[in-house]
Write a protein that holds these residues in place. Structure first.
Motif, PDB file in Angstrom:
ATOM      1  N   ASP A  15       8.790 -26.165 -17.824  1.00 48.03           N
ATOM      2  CA  ASP A  15       8.797 -25.228 -18.924  1.00 48.03           C
ATOM      3  C   ASP A  15       7.433 -25.170 -19.348  1.00 48.03           C
ATOM      4  OD1 ASP A  15      11.173 -23.895 -18.623  1.00 48.03           O
ATOM      5  OD2 ASP A  15      11.807 -25.368 -20.076  1.00 48.03           O
ATOM      6  N   ASN A  16       6.708 -26.422 -19.499  1.00 46.99           N
ATOM      7  CA  ASN A  16       5.448 -26.713 -20.040  1.00 46.99           C
ATOM      8  C   ASN A  16       4.003 -26.614 -18.978  1.00 46.99           C
ATOM      9  OD1 ASN A  16       6.563 -27.255 -22.542  1.00 46.99           O
ATOM     10  ND2 ASN A  16       6.909 -29.432 -22.149  1.00 46.99           N
ATOM     11  N   TRP A  17       4.227 -26.877 -17.792  1.00 44.08           N
ATOM     12  CA  TRP A  17       3.375 -27.144 -16.863  1.00 44.08           C
ATOM     13  C   TRP A  17       3.657 -26.377 -15.672  1.00 44.08           C
ATOM     14  CZ3 TRP A  17      -0.945 -29.220 -19.199  1.00 44.08           C
ATOM     15  CH2 TRP A  17      -0.981 -29.806 -20.171  1.00 44.08           C
ATOM     16  N   GLY A  18       4.648 -25.485 -15.510  1.00 44.57           N
ATOM     17  CA  GLY A  18       4.964 -25.030 -14.310  1.00 44.57           C
ATOM     18  C   GLY A  18       3.875 -23.820 -13.749  1.00 44.57           C
ATOM     19  N   ILE A  19       3.603 -23.384 -14.971  1.00 43.27           N
ATOM     20  CA  ILE A  19       2.545 -22.386 -14.345  1.00 43.27           C
ATOM     21  C   ILE A  19       0.971 -22.919 -14.043  1.00 43.27           C
ATOM     22  CG2 ILE A  19       0.811 -20.621 -15.447  1.00 43.27           C
ATOM     23  CD1 ILE A  19       3.089 -19.633 -17.358  1.00 43.27           C
ATOM     24  N   GLU A  20       0.781 -23.975 -14.493  1.00 39.78           N
ATOM     25  CA  GLU A  20      -0.490 -24.546 -14.252  1.00 39.78           C
ATOM     26  C   GLU A  20      -0.495 -25.430 -12.790  1.00 39.78           C
ATOM     27  OE1 GLU A  20       0.570 -24.873 -17.062  1.00 39.78           O
ATOM     28  OE2 GLU A  20      -0.834 -24.109 -18.535  1.00 39.78           O
ATOM     29  N   VAL A  21       0.753 -25.965 -12.565  1.00 41.15           N
ATOM     30  CA  VAL A  21       1.039 -26.633 -11.182  1.00 41.15           C
ATOM     31  C   VAL A  21       0.947 -25.244  -9.993  1.00 41.15           C
ATOM     32  CG1 VAL A  21       2.916 -27.704  -9.763  1.00 41.15           C
ATOM     33  CG2 VAL A  21       2.429 -28.412 -12.124  1.00 41.15           C
ATOM     34  N   LEU A  22       1.656 -24.191 -10.378  1.00 41.57           N
ATOM     35  CA  LEU A  22       1.648 -23.158  -9.470  1.00 41.57           C
ATOM     36  C   LEU A  22       0.199 -22.533  -9.185  1.00 41.57           C
ATOM     37  CD1 LEU A  22       4.911 -21.317 -10.377  1.00 41.57           C
ATOM     38  CD2 LEU A  22       4.475 -22.593  -8.302  1.00 41.57           C
ATOM     39  N   VAL A  23      -0.535 -22.538 -10.202  1.00 40.79           N
ATOM     40  CA  VAL A  23      -1.757 -22.173 -10.059  1.00 40.79           C
ATOM     41  C   VAL A  23      -2.760 -22.964  -9.341  1.00 40.79           C
ATOM     42  CG1 VAL A  23      -3.799 -21.495 -11.055  1.00 40.79           C
ATOM     43  CG2 VAL A  23      -1.853 -20.709 -12.061  1.00 40.79           C
ATOM     44  N   THR A  24      -2.599 -24.320  -9.580  1.00 42.08           N
ATOM     45  CA  THR A  24      -3.216 -25.297  -8.560  1.00 42.08           C
ATOM     46  C   THR A  24      -2.906 -25.231  -7.293  1.00 42.08           C
ATOM     47  OG1 THR A  24      -3.211 -26.816 -10.419  1.00 42.08           O
ATOM     48  CG2 THR A  24      -3.859 -27.688  -8.463  1.00 42.08           C
ATOM     49  N   VAL A  25      -1.563 -24.849  -6.966  1.00 46.38           N
ATOM     50  CA  VAL A  25      -1.142 -24.638  -5.663  1.00 46.38           C
ATOM     51  C   VAL A  25      -1.820 -23.350  -5.057  1.00 46.38           C
ATOM     52  CG1 VAL A  25       0.903 -24.193  -4.097  1.00 46.38           C
ATOM     53  CG2 VAL A  25       1.111 -25.923  -5.933  1.00 46.38           C
ATOM     54  N   LYS A  90      -3.354 -17.946 -21.078  1.00 46.26           N
ATOM     55  CA  LYS A  90      -2.712 -17.774 -19.676  1.00 46.26           C
ATOM     56  C   LYS A  90      -2.798 -16.207 -19.170  1.00 46.26           C
ATOM     57  CE  LYS A  90       0.707 -21.405 -21.115  1.00 46.26           C
ATOM     58  NZ  LYS A  90       2.128 -21.972 -21.264  1.00 46.26           N
ATOM     59  N   GLY A  91      -2.728 -15.415 -20.257  1.00 42.94           N
ATOM     60  CA  GLY A  91      -2.873 -13.925 -19.632  1.00 42.94           C
ATOM     61  C   GLY A  91      -4.215 -14.036 -18.840  1.00 42.94           C
ATOM     62  N   PHE A  92      -5.402 -14.568 -19.158  1.00 40.84           N
ATOM     63  CA  PHE A  92      -6.717 -14.906 -18.476  1.00 40.84           C
ATOM     64  C   PHE A  92      -6.288 -15.117 -17.091  1.00 40.84           C
ATOM     65  CE2 PHE A  92     -10.788 -16.181 -17.343  1.00 40.84           C
ATOM     66  CZ  PHE A  92     -11.691 -15.214 -17.983  1.00 40.84           C
ATOM     67  N   LEU A  93      -5.241 -15.693 -16.684  1.00 43.28           N
ATOM     68  CA  LEU A  93      -4.998 -16.282 -15.207  1.00 43.28           C
ATOM     69  C   LEU A  93      -4.654 -14.967 -14.439  1.00 43.28           C
ATOM     70  CD1 LEU A  93      -3.302 -19.362 -15.856  1.00 43.28           C
ATOM     71  CD2 LEU A  93      -5.314 -19.459 -15.207  1.00 43.28           C
ATOM     72  N   ALA A  94      -4.057 -13.928 -14.897  1.00 42.73           N
ATOM     73  CA  ALA A  94      -3.107 -12.949 -14.284  1.00 42.73           C
ATOM     74  C   ALA A  94      -4.093 -12.314 -13.353  1.00 42.73           C
ATOM     75  CB  ALA A  94      -2.320 -12.097 -15.167  1.00 42.73           C
ATOM     76  N   GLY A 307     -10.207 -25.759 -20.415  1.00 40.44           N
ATOM     77  CA  GLY A 307     -10.777 -26.547 -19.156  1.00 40.44           C
ATOM     78  C   GLY A 307     -10.011 -26.414 -18.072  1.00 40.44           C
ATOM     79  N   PHE A 308      -8.603 -25.970 -17.888  1.00 39.65           N
ATOM     80  CA  PHE A 308      -7.832 -25.926 -16.682  1.00 39.65           C
ATOM     81  C   PHE A 308      -8.459 -24.198 -16.511  1.00 39.65           C
ATOM     82  CE2 PHE A 308      -4.560 -23.695 -14.746  1.00 39.65           C
ATOM     83  CZ  PHE A 308      -4.335 -24.536 -13.537  1.00 39.65           C
ATOM     84  N   THR A 309      -8.567 -23.226 -17.231  1.00 36.92           N
ATOM     85  CA  THR A 309      -9.133 -21.981 -16.870  1.00 36.92           C
ATOM     86  C   THR A 309     -10.345 -22.028 -16.314  1.00 36.92           C
ATOM     87  OG1 THR A 309      -7.585 -21.029 -18.759  1.00 36.92           O
ATOM     88  CG2 THR A 309      -9.265 -19.557 -17.704  1.00 36.92           C
ATOM     89  N   ILE A 310     -11.596 -22.802 -17.024  1.00 35.81           N
ATOM     90  CA  ILE A 310     -12.852 -23.049 -16.406  1.00 35.81           C
ATOM     91  C   ILE A 310     -12.776 -23.474 -14.916  1.00 35.81           C
ATOM     92  CG2 ILE A 310     -13.594 -25.094 -17.312  1.00 35.81           C
ATOM     93  CD1 ILE A 310     -15.327 -21.570 -17.118  1.00 35.81           C
ATOM     94  N   VAL A 311     -11.803 -24.460 -14.648  1.00 35.63           N
ATOM     95  CA  VAL A 311     -11.865 -25.027 -13.173  1.00 35.63           C
ATOM     96  C   VAL A 311     -11.284 -24.076 -12.373  1.00 35.63           C
ATOM     97  CG1 VAL A 311     -10.580 -26.780 -11.771  1.00 35.63           C
ATOM     98  CG2 VAL A 311     -11.349 -27.465 -14.185  1.00 35.63           C
ATOM     99  N   VAL A 312     -10.556 -23.343 -12.721  1.00 37.58           N
ATOM    100  CA  VAL A 312      -9.819 -22.256 -11.777  1.00 37.58           C
ATOM    101  C   VAL A 312     -10.989 -21.192 -11.621  1.00 37.58           C
ATOM    102  CG1 VAL A 312      -8.161 -20.276 -11.553  1.00 37.58           C
ATOM    103  CG2 VAL A 312      -7.435 -22.611 -12.408  1.00 37.58           C
TER     104      VAL A 312
END
Length: 639
Positions: A15-25, A90-94, A307-312
């Motif tokens: 629930d907390n980190w699922g989106i980040e893990v999947l975006v990394t994959v 998180k919307g920025f990731l879409a 930080g995660f978003t800028i890495v992506v």
């Protein structure tokens, strides 16, 4: 209780980190497809692990993105500033996910079936775009980050749309560099006159010949009306080329263009529209990255979401820069630059790229090798063979481990071109598979081995006979190059039969190959000391097979009255009894079988092999297709 706590922790983590893990994959898959997507055209048959990784990344990337978008549609939007910023990020990731889905310059399609289903991509584009719009609408907060949604959404929509358009047009004949100015004969001639002052223009000439021969024939399109422009122009003909290696090289260029049209985005990228769209998407990504970095410059260390978003963003931008860099190093880039070669900068680039172009590897340039006797000797030595037999995997895995590959010698290419000019009907499709060659040498008694039996049985008989002859003449291998080249072709045709039977348009290959294996193993029963191919060939040469069939039960209707060892022994005895031209006969028969297989294979099957590293039988098919009077009209006919 312990199991319950573990499950609860996993659920909380998801629930907390699922989106980040999947975006990394997803980023990892994006890297695989970008860096290694085009390497398929150069892989050998044994590089199965790399193929599996690319295949997995291609298939799973869209599913992973769909799951992420599904989770993003459920993000909570609250009143607090921090939580709003989190939902905004998180919307920025879409839209970045759309960019990832569309950034497949090197691999828009994994197989030709993806091109056939290209029209289905447009509903996917609409569905994904609608979901992204809904996510952005829910995440909107009137901040700078929210306004950055627009350029990212524009870049994602363009890239994803390009991907769908490339799939849709791959088999329609409408993809490729706009050639309106080249369709007139005078204009084509002007192109060749245009680059007279450019050094090494022989390389440029071969690229142009390859492109226009491909453009006129379009062998991958079933309903294409053949337009033989190059037959009217000496500049585009290969009849005046003396070097067989250059003929093969022009065919390499043709098949390279065919691969790009079917499996990459190149035909769309290398157009004016493609250039403008690439400029828009690149500027959008760069501007968003700079604006985002400035806005969160003091927050990257302690604000993990930023930080995660800028890495992506950094990963996507780096891969985009890599793809732009790679755009310069392709035949399409050279083709485009030739049209603007009056520009001094473009001319300098051509001076640099033209000599390099002929050295770029466009396919594996290898021959698959499969030896039937070695296959029989290794059949029972497979580790865990009993378990594999239960899963019906033993035969396929044994075939895989018995398969090798060798680099195609230039000498073999020269000999193939020379031999392919000998058929009695050079302007007609090949209808014989050894009979012409045997008739040329007056060996009518062997007609039955090539014309009086099925093609798969002929291949096995002649393969076994070639092995017997090879190990009888192995001491002359260095003085007679046809000995080695003939054996290469023999093992190659067995490789096609065993692992690429669709290329031979044969439906009984598995049955015939298995029966041949059983006959040889029946012959080897009780001969425990025979452990190498040379010894087996010696035993076969000395064996009196008359009256012995070595058939194992049960029999099938296909192989009931077929005796491999008897037929192979008769062919080998006849060949070994000749003086001086044994290997001329063997080589000629194998070349004719290769030509027969090439012309009777469907174009779709040839196109499929381009993504597996290519096959020399596909090169032969294309050269023969240009030679025949039928042109491209019969390229997709069933045998």
């Amino acid at each position: 209780m312990h199991t319950y706590l573990m499950a609860k922790r996993l659920k909380d983590f998801w629930d907390n980190w699922g989106i980040e893990v999947l975006v990394t994959v997803s980023c990892g898959m994006h890297m695989v497809l970008t860096l290694f997507g085009s390497s398929r055209r150069r892989m050998t048959a044994r590089q199965g692990l790399v193929r599996f990784i690319i295949w997995s990344a291609y298939l799973l990337s869209s599913y992973v993105v769909t799951v992420i978008i599904g989770k993003l549609t459920l993000i909570q939007v609250n009143e607090s500033t921090k939580e709003n910023t989190d939902s905004e990020l998180k919307g920025f990731l879409a839209p970045l996910l759309l960019v990832q889905l569309g950034s497949r310059d090197a691999i828009t399609a994994y197989s030709i079936e993806d091109d056939r289903l290209g029209l289905r991509q447009f509903p996917n584009v609409v569905a994904q775009l609608s979901a992204v719009l809904w996510i952005l609408f829910r995440s909107w907060n009137n901040s700078l980050v929210s306004y950055l949604y627009f350029p990212l959404l524009l870049a994602g929509s363009i890239k994803y749309g390009e991907n769908a358009w490339a799939l849709y047009t791959a088999l329609s004949g409408s993809s490729g560099i706009t050639t309106d100015e080249f369709e007139q004969e005078e204009a084509i001639q002007n192109v060749f006159k245009h680059d007279k002052d450019i050094p090494n223009n022989r390389n440029l000439e071969m690229i142009l010949k390859g492109y226009y021969r491909f453009f006129c024939l379009k062998p991958h399109i079933e309903t294409w009306i053949y337009r033989p422009l190059y037959q009217k122009l000496n500049e585009l003909s290969i009849d005046n080329i003396d070097s067989p290696l250059e003929i093969f090289q022009i065919t390499d260029f043709e098949l390279g263009f065919m691969y790009d049209v079917l499996y990459t985005k190149a035909p769309i990228v290398y157009t004016r529209t493609g250039f403008v769209l690439r400029l828009i998407t690149s500027l959008s990504l760069v501007s968003c990255s700079i604006a985002f970095a400035i806005w969160f410059k003091d927050a990257f260390v302690y604000y993990i979401n930023a930080g995660f978003t800028i890495v992506v963003l950094g990963v996507i931008l780096t891969l985009e820069i890599y793809q732009i860099y790679m755009l310069l190093f392709s035949d399409w880039a050279i083709l485009t630059m030739i049209r603007h070669s009056k520009n001094p900068i473009v001319r300098r680039l051509l001076i640099f790229l033209a000599p390099q172009a002929t050295r770029w590897k466009r396919w594996s340039n290898t021959l698959g090798q499969f030896n039937l006797i070695r296959y029989c000797l290794d059949y029972d030595n497979l580790c865990c063979s009993r378990i594999l037999k239960l899963a019906s995997l033993d035969i396929q895995i044994t075939k895989y481990f018995c398969t090798t590959s060798v680099g195609i010698p230039d000498e073999l290419k020269k000999m193939l071109i020379h031999e392919m000019g000998k058929p009695e009907e050079p302007r007609q499709p090949i209808s014989k598979r050894g009979e012409w060659a045997l008739g040329r040498y007056g060996i009518t008694e062997l007609y039955k081995s090539v014309d009086g039996t099925e093609f798969d049985k002929s291949i096995l008989v002649w393969h076994l006979a070639t092995e017997i002859c090879y190990h009888s003449h192995i001491q002359f291998e260095h003085s007679n190059s046809k000995i080695k080249m003939g054996r290469y072709l023999s093992n190659y045709m067995m490789y096609l039969l065993a692992l690429r039977s669709q290329m031979l348009s044969i439906t009984t290959s598995e049955i015939v190959l298995e029966d041949g294996r059983k006959q040889i193993m029946e012959f080897l029963k009780g001969k425990s000391s025979v452990k190498n191919v040379e010894r087996v060939c010696r035993e076969l040469k000395e064996l009196n097979v008359e009256g012995k069939n070595y058939k194992a039960e049960p029999q099938t209707m296909v192989t009931r009255d077929w005796y491999l060892l008897t037929d192979a022994k008769q062919v080998s005895e006849n060949l070994l009894g000749r003086v001086g031209d044994t290997w001329d006969v063997i080589f000629s028969v194998w070349v004719e079988m290769l030509c027969f297989a090439a012309t009777h294979c469907r174009a779709d099957n040839h196109a499929e092999q381009l993504r597996r590293g290519g096959e020399i039988v596909t090169h032969v098919w294309l050269m023969l297709l240009h030679q025949t009077d039928a042109g491209g009209s019969g390229s997709n006919d069933q045998p």
